[in-house]
Motif scaffolding. Structure first.
Motif, PDB file in Angstrom:
ATOM      1  N   ILE A  85       3.258  14.496  -8.532  1.00  0.00           N
ATOM      2  CA  ILE A  85       2.952  13.365  -8.923  1.00  0.00           C
ATOM      3  C   ILE A  85       4.290  12.805  -9.323  1.00  0.00           C
ATOM      4  CG2 ILE A  85       1.978  12.479 -11.092  1.00  0.00           C
ATOM      5  CD1 ILE A  85       0.858  15.701 -11.629  1.00  0.00           C
ATOM      6  N   ASN A  86       3.876  11.255  -8.942  1.00  0.00           N
ATOM      7  CA  ASN A  86       5.184  10.264  -8.932  1.00  0.00           C
ATOM      8  C   ASN A  86       5.200   9.300 -10.080  1.00  0.00           C
ATOM      9  OD1 ASN A  86       3.812  10.618  -5.789  1.00  0.00           O
ATOM     10  ND2 ASN A  86       6.626   9.551  -5.474  1.00  0.00           N
ATOM     11  N   LEU A  87       5.846  10.198 -11.185  1.00  0.00           N
ATOM     12  CA  LEU A  87       5.034   9.147 -12.339  1.00  0.00           C
ATOM     13  C   LEU A  87       5.668   7.869 -12.333  1.00  0.00           C
ATOM     14  CD1 LEU A  87       7.104  10.937 -15.422  1.00  0.00           C
ATOM     15  CD2 LEU A  87       4.887  11.232 -13.856  1.00  0.00           C
ATOM     16  N   HIS A  88       6.200   6.782 -10.933  1.00  0.00           N
ATOM     17  CA  HIS A  88       6.210   5.692 -11.051  1.00  0.00           C
ATOM     18  C   HIS A  88       5.299   5.030 -10.284  1.00  0.00           C
ATOM     19  CE1 HIS A  88       8.187   8.046  -7.585  1.00  0.00           C
ATOM     20  NE2 HIS A  88       8.455   7.042  -7.331  1.00  0.00           N
ATOM     21  N   LYS A  89       4.163   5.728  -9.861  1.00  0.00           N
ATOM     22  CA  LYS A  89       2.904   5.238  -9.168  1.00  0.00           C
ATOM     23  C   LYS A  89       2.041   5.412  -9.808  1.00  0.00           C
ATOM     24  CE  LYS A  89       4.791   6.066  -4.676  1.00  0.00           C
ATOM     25  NZ  LYS A  89       4.463   6.387  -3.062  1.00  0.00           N
ATOM     26  N   THR A  90       1.630   6.897 -10.335  1.00  0.00           N
ATOM     27  CA  THR A  90       0.522   7.090 -10.810  1.00  0.00           C
ATOM     28  C   THR A  90      -0.255   6.716 -12.884  1.00  0.00           C
ATOM     29  OG1 THR A  90      -0.518   8.701 -10.240  1.00  0.00           O
ATOM     30  CG2 THR A  90      -1.658   8.538 -11.663  1.00  0.00           C
ATOM     31  N   ALA A 125      12.510  12.470  -8.099  1.00  0.00           N
ATOM     32  CA  ALA A 125      10.836  11.119  -7.680  1.00  0.00           C
ATOM     33  C   ALA A 125      10.310  12.027  -6.075  1.00  0.00           C
ATOM     34  CB  ALA A 125      11.845  10.646  -5.730  1.00  0.00           C
ATOM     35  N   GLY A 126       9.261  11.115  -5.653  1.00  0.00           N
ATOM     36  CA  GLY A 126       8.428  11.914  -4.543  1.00  0.00           C
ATOM     37  C   GLY A 126       8.854  13.063  -3.964  1.00  0.00           C
ATOM     38  N   ALA A 127       9.491  12.027  -3.080  1.00  0.00           N
ATOM     39  CA  ALA A 127       9.836  13.254  -2.363  1.00  0.00           C
ATOM     40  C   ALA A 127      10.374  14.611  -2.465  1.00  0.00           C
ATOM     41  CB  ALA A 127      11.141  12.564  -1.048  1.00  0.00           C
ATOM     42  N   HIS A 128      11.891  14.246  -3.431  1.00  0.00           N
ATOM     43  CA  HIS A 128      12.236  15.300  -4.421  1.00  0.00           C
ATOM     44  C   HIS A 128      11.551  16.486  -4.624  1.00  0.00           C
ATOM     45  CE1 HIS A 128      15.279  16.948  -7.076  1.00  0.00           C
ATOM     46  NE2 HIS A 128      15.756  17.355  -5.725  1.00  0.00           N
ATOM     47  N   GLY A 170       0.712  -1.528   0.454  1.00  0.00           N
ATOM     48  CA  GLY A 170      -0.342  -0.419   0.337  1.00  0.00           C
ATOM     49  C   GLY A 170       0.827   0.951  -0.055  1.00  0.00           C
ATOM     50  N   SER A 171       0.298   2.521  -0.491  1.00  0.00           N
ATOM     51  CA  SER A 171       1.298   3.414  -0.787  1.00  0.00           C
ATOM     52  C   SER A 171       2.298   3.461  -1.381  1.00  0.00           C
ATOM     53  CB  SER A 171       1.678   4.402   0.829  1.00  0.00           C
ATOM     54  OG  SER A 171       1.785   5.160   0.743  1.00  0.00           O
ATOM     55  N   CYS A 172       2.594   1.821  -1.916  1.00  0.00           N
ATOM     56  CA  CYS A 172       3.918   2.193  -3.138  1.00  0.00           C
ATOM     57  C   CYS A 172       3.289   2.129  -3.999  1.00  0.00           C
ATOM     58  CB  CYS A 172       4.798   1.490  -3.420  1.00  0.00           C
ATOM     59  SG  CYS A 172       5.505   1.405  -0.786  1.00  0.00           S
ATOM     60  N   CYS A 217      -0.177  19.687  -1.599  1.00  0.00           N
ATOM     61  CA  CYS A 217      -1.108  18.514  -1.255  1.00  0.00           C
ATOM     62  C   CYS A 217       0.002  17.155  -2.018  1.00  0.00           C
ATOM     63  CB  CYS A 217      -2.427  18.022  -2.535  1.00  0.00           C
ATOM     64  SG  CYS A 217      -2.482  17.230  -3.378  1.00  0.00           S
ATOM     65  N   ASP A 218       0.354  16.423  -0.966  1.00  0.00           N
ATOM     66  CA  ASP A 218       1.382  15.335  -1.616  1.00  0.00           C
ATOM     67  C   ASP A 218      -0.266  14.145  -2.945  1.00  0.00           C
ATOM     68  OD1 ASP A 218       1.758  12.013  -1.688  1.00  0.00           O
ATOM     69  OD2 ASP A 218       3.004  12.421  -0.148  1.00  0.00           O
ATOM     70  N   GLY A 219       0.833  14.317  -3.637  1.00  0.00           N
ATOM     71  CA  GLY A 219      -0.352  13.848  -5.232  1.00  0.00           C
ATOM     72  C   GLY A 219      -0.033  12.357  -5.283  1.00  0.00           C
ATOM     73  N   ALA A 220       1.189  11.533  -4.365  1.00  0.00           N
ATOM     74  CA  ALA A 220       1.549   9.986  -4.277  1.00  0.00           C
ATOM     75  C   ALA A 220      -0.048   9.173  -4.480  1.00  0.00           C
ATOM     76  CB  ALA A 220       1.924   9.597  -2.863  1.00  0.00           C
ATOM     77  N   ASN A 221      -0.897   9.569  -4.144  1.00  0.00           N
ATOM     78  CA  ASN A 221      -1.986   8.692  -4.353  1.00  0.00           C
ATOM     79  C   ASN A 221      -3.299   9.355  -5.541  1.00  0.00           C
ATOM     80  OD1 ASN A 221      -1.038   6.795  -2.735  1.00  0.00           O
ATOM     81  ND2 ASN A 221      -2.658   8.364  -1.179  1.00  0.00           N
TER      82      ASN A 221
HETATM   83  C1  LIG Z   1       5.629   6.903  -2.431  1.00  0.00           C
HETATM   84  C2  LIG Z   1       5.355   8.458  -1.408  1.00  0.00           C
HETATM   85  C3  LIG Z   1       5.961   9.737  -0.801  1.00  0.00           C
HETATM   86  C4  LIG Z   1       7.662   9.422  -1.556  1.00  0.00           C
HETATM   87  O1  LIG Z   1       8.016   9.019  -2.922  1.00  0.00           O
HETATM   88  P1  LIG Z   1       9.125   8.620  -3.169  1.00  0.00           P
HETATM   89  O2  LIG Z   1       8.829   8.730  -4.798  1.00  0.00           O
HETATM   90  O3  LIG Z   1       9.490   7.405  -2.655  1.00  0.00           O
HETATM   91  O4  LIG Z   1      10.379   9.418  -2.769  1.00  0.00           O
HETATM   92  C5  LIG Z   1       5.042  10.662  -0.865  1.00  0.00           C
HETATM   93  N1  LIG Z   1       4.499  10.575   0.057  1.00  0.00           N
HETATM   94  C6  LIG Z   1       3.842   9.376  -0.429  1.00  0.00           C
HETATM   95  C7  LIG Z   1       1.823   8.906   0.477  1.00  0.00           C
HETATM   96  C8  LIG Z   1       3.577   8.683  -0.442  1.00  0.00           C
HETATM   97  O5  LIG Z   1       3.355   7.125  -1.473  1.00  0.00           O
END
Ligand SMILES: *Cc1c(COP(=O)(O)O)cnc(C)c1O
Length: 496
Positions: free
Chosen positions: A280-285, A149-152, A88-90, A256-260
């Motif tokens: 936006i995490n391209l590796h997630k969405t 990356a998302g954190a970046h 989850g979350s990844c 807004c953390d857009g990881a989801n």
């Molecule tokens: C994955 C995630 C991040 C960080 O993204 P990375 O690409 O791993 O740096 C931040 N917030 C949430 C909610 C995430 O699921």
């Protein structure tokens, strides 16, 4: 569970096709090499006394030995191409092979970051087209494409917020950032990295931001809130507009953390929700590989409130040509990275978007949510959902169903052939188990996965505690001390 707790030692240490793999230093030797040149003719030394006078210290292996070593090691790693990866979350989703094919086109794959712009117009157009998709999908006017990356991307957004606050002359005053207790660890880490202090916003009984508690913490010393939506409990923040209004009224920004975003892409535009910045995490969405030999990509979309603070470099279209803008404007917070180094991620993400179309992207979000709710509905027969009602893209359970068993079921999932789900995150739920199937999984895969988990839950409740404590028994290595490995890494091999 019987399993191979009994020992039938083999001569090699191998178990069937599971090969016991030593280090290359242990199987190689200084006296061996993969090439076999005839001895050099007698020639005058032209090294001017700089010739090596001791061994180089690398383990020599033949070519087949080298191939086997690395292929075997690669097979010890679980991967999305081997089975479901329910973290989850990844958002571990399938990486479509079409994307891989596009990313390997030499015109994209063999670029040099310092190539003259006139020679890379196609690559710049691709970055600009991807940027346009991201702006359209989020309803935001600007996007920084360079975060890796998302954190970046979080760092990029928070640096833009800091620059905006400093431009207002409020840099010394606005020092606090608020983030929910359920926030991903990168949120507070980013805020601290930018020099802010972080305060937690409690969750309400439904797993969402407690709006009243948030309002109480707001003041003219708040720089921003960082809120994930859908949040890390897999729930949509229903008060999101009220949250945005409250922070704006207090003079702060809404990060807004857009990881989801994968749960709402094509359905909701974060720009309509009052968001000022979101990565936006391209590796997630958008299905690009997590890791995999190069920089990742976490583009950050910016609202009009922050657009002029965006970093360089960025791509701009002028007079029919694409230009890479390298000189920061008066308000830009400066240079975030040397280059756009993530061409491979950009090409894959755009291939994913264009092959799906906007209706396909919307269906991806719908299927991801449907799959998560299917898992939630099937598992709640034996497991305890953390919150009532439907979820978004991930199903969250707590450990009430394991009460008094002393069991934790993640390790036993490895014996069933699955990577465990996310454990103990988010922190707001006791013994959290967070499962994100994504849209990639078929009903057949989901049924098998749910069957395995239901069986484990039943076995745990029936008192198979010792078997759970021993698990995993089928893995080549069993209970690794990951803490010791992280705290006291052994990075140098020394001969026995
Ligand atoms: C994955 C995630 C991040 C960080 O993204 P990375 O690409 O791993 O740096 C931040 N917030 C949430 C909610 C995430 O699921």
């Amino acid at each position: 569970m019987t399993a191979n707790t009994q020992h039938h030692p083999t001569f090699t240490g191998n178990k069937a096709l599971q090969i016991e793999e030593a280090l290359s230093f242990e199987i190689g030797g200084l006296d061996r090499t993969g090439v076999d040149f005839p001895p050099a003719e007698d020639r005058a030394d032209r090294l001017g006394g700089l010739g090596r006078d001791s061994d180089i210290g690398l383990p020599g292996l033949s070519e087949p030995e080298t191939m086997r070593h690395f292929v075997r090691l690669s097979q010890k790693n679980y991967a999305i191409d081997m089975g479901p990866f329910p973290l989850g979350s990844c958002t571990m989703k399938h990486n479509p092979r079409l994307n891989e094919k596009i990313a390997r086109l030499p015109g994209f794959a063999d670029l040099h970051p310092l190539a003259p712009q006139s020679c890379v117009q196609g690559a710049l157009e691709l970055i600009d087209t991807l940027a346009d998709w991201l702006k359209q999908l989020t309803g935001m006017p600007a996007v920084a494409m360079s975060p890796k990356a998302g954190a970046h991307g979080e760092l990029c957004g928070m640096m833009a917020i800091k620059a905006a606050i400093e431009a207002r002359g409020e840099g010394a005053k606005r020092t606090r950032v608020l983030a929910p207790e359920s926030a991903h660890g990168t949120n507070p880490a980013t805020a601290v990295q930018c020099g802010f202090t972080v305060e937690a916003i409690p969750a309400d009984a439904t797993g969402r931001v407690d709006l009243a508690a948030l309002k109480e913490k707001l003041g003219d010393d708040v720089a921003a809130i960082m809120v994930t939506n859908p949040n890390t409990c897999g729930l949509f923040e229903r008060d999101i507009r009220a949250i945005a209004d409250a922070v704006h009224d207090a003079g702060g920004y809404f990060y807004c953390d857009g990881a989801n975003f994968n749960a709402i892409a094509g359905k909701v535009k974060p720009g309509d929700l009052g968001v000022d910045a979101m990565h936006i995490n391209l590796h997630k969405t958008f299905s690009t590989p997590h890791g995999g030999g190069g920089p990742g990509a976490g583009p950050t979309v910016l609202a009009a409130s922050l657009a002029e603070f965006a970093p360089v470099p960025f791509v701009e279209r002028r007079d029919g040509d694409y230009h890479l803008v390298e000189t920061p404007g008066a308000k830009s917070f400066g240079r975030l990275t040397a280059f756009h180094g993530q061409m491979g991620m950009f090409t894959r993400a755009l291939a994913y978007m264009m092959s799906h179309g906007i209706d396909g992207v919307r269906q991806v979000a719908e299927d991801a949510v449907l799959n998560a709710n299917y898992v939630l509905a099937r598992l709640k027969v034996e497991m305890t959902p953390a919150f009532d009602g439907y979820c978004m893209h991930e199903a969250l359970f707590d450990d009430r169903f394991l009460k008094d068993t002393g069991v934790e079921i993640a390790k036993a999932m490895i014996d069933e052939g699955y990577h465990p789900m996310t454990m103990y995150f988010p922190l707001v739920v006791h013994g959290a188990m967070l499962i994100e199937p994504t849209e990639s999984e078929s009903k057949r895969e989901l049924d098998l996965f749910c069957g395995a988990l239901l069986s484990l839950a039943k076995r745990a409740k029936a008192g198979a505690t010792e078997a759970f404590k021993a698990a995993p028994v089928y893995a080549p290595r069993r209970r690794l001390d990951e803490t010791a490995a992280a705290r006291k890494p052994v990075l140098r091999w020394t001969p026995a």
